[in-house]
Design an enzyme around this catalytic site. Sequence first.
Site, short mmCIF file in Angstrom:
data_model
loop_
_atom_site.label_atom_id
_atom_site.label_comp_id
_atom_site.label_asym_id
_atom_site.label_seq_id
_atom_site.Cartn_x
_atom_site.Cartn_y
_atom_site.Cartn_z
CE LYS A 73 40.90 44.84 33.19
NZ LYS A 73 41.59 44.43 34.43
CG ASP A 109 43.65 41.16 35.40
OD1 ASP A 109 44.78 41.63 35.16
OD2 ASP A 109 42.60 41.75 35.10
N GLY A 136 34.96 45.38 43.54
CA GLY A 136 34.94 45.94 42.19
C GLY A 136 35.46 44.96 41.16
#
Length: 290
Positions: A73, A109, A136
Site C-alpha cells: 500500500k 479504505d 498499524g
Amino acid sequence: MTDVSPAIPYAEVIGDPIVQSKSPAIHGYWIRQLGLDADYRAAHVTAEGLADYLISRRADPAWRGCNVTMPHKQAVIPLLDRLDPLAARIGAVNTIVAEQGQLVGYNTDAGGFLEPLRAELAKQHLFRMARVLGTGGAARAIIAALARENVVIVLAGRNTEKAQALLDELDPGGEHHVAPLDHFAGATDFPFDDREGCFDVVVNASPLGMAGQVPLAFDLSHAPPGSIVYDIVTHPLETPLLKAARAAGFQTVDGLAMLIGQAAEAFERFFGIAPPRGDGDAALRGILTA
C-alpha cells in the site's frame, strides 16, 4: 481475415500473500448481478515483482486497475503517475485505476470505513470523539477519515511515541490525544458526562481478536454510554469485542462493513457503474460468511 474480439475489461487484487483476499468474491458477485462483460482476478505479486507488474498492466488496454493489499500500500506510491489528494494525505494506496494512460492511486479504505457511520455523522453534534485502538497500516485511513469529520481522536498503541507521530503526520492541527493500549484493558469508574448530543465510537483498528491473535483487551467501561463499537477484523466476523459490546447493549459495526464499502467505491472507479446494493449487502454477506 480473422476477427479478433477485444479482451474483456478486468480488474484484480494484488498482494503477498493473496489467497485470503475476499475481493474476488465481492467484485465477482457484483459483476454477475449486473451482467457485465468483465472480470475480476487475484494476482500474487511480491515486493520484488511490483514494478514489473505495473509496467505490464500499464501496457494492457483491458486492465482497468487493481486493489492493493499488504504489503504494497505504500510501496506502490512512487510507481504511480499521480495520487488522489486523500491518498496522498493518508500516505497509502489501496486502489490503482488506469485513467487516460496514467496510473492513479486512491484510498477507498477511508470512505469504506465511514460508510456505516454516515447516517450518524450527518447529524449535528455538540462533540465527537473516537477511541482508536492500534497504530498499524489500517489506522492511517481511519484516523484521516475521522479527522475530516471533526472527530477528536484518542489513539491507543503499544508505542505512544509512534501514536503521537501518526497523529502529527495525519492531522497536525488536531487536538487529539494518545494513550498506552493497556490503559483500556482494566475497568474504569470514570464518570462520563452527559453524552446526549455527542458522537462516540470505539474502533479496533488492530489485528487483535483476529483468528490466530489474542483478543483485544478492552474493558467496555471505557466506552461512553451510547457509543458505537466498530471492529475492522473480518475473521472471525463476530470478534470477542463485538460479542461483548452487543451483550452490553452497544450498537456494533463489523469488519465486513468497511470491506464491502471500500470495495464498492473501487468497483465504480474500475467499471464506471455503482454495484448493486439494494438488499443492504445481505446476499453478498451470505456468500462471504458461508
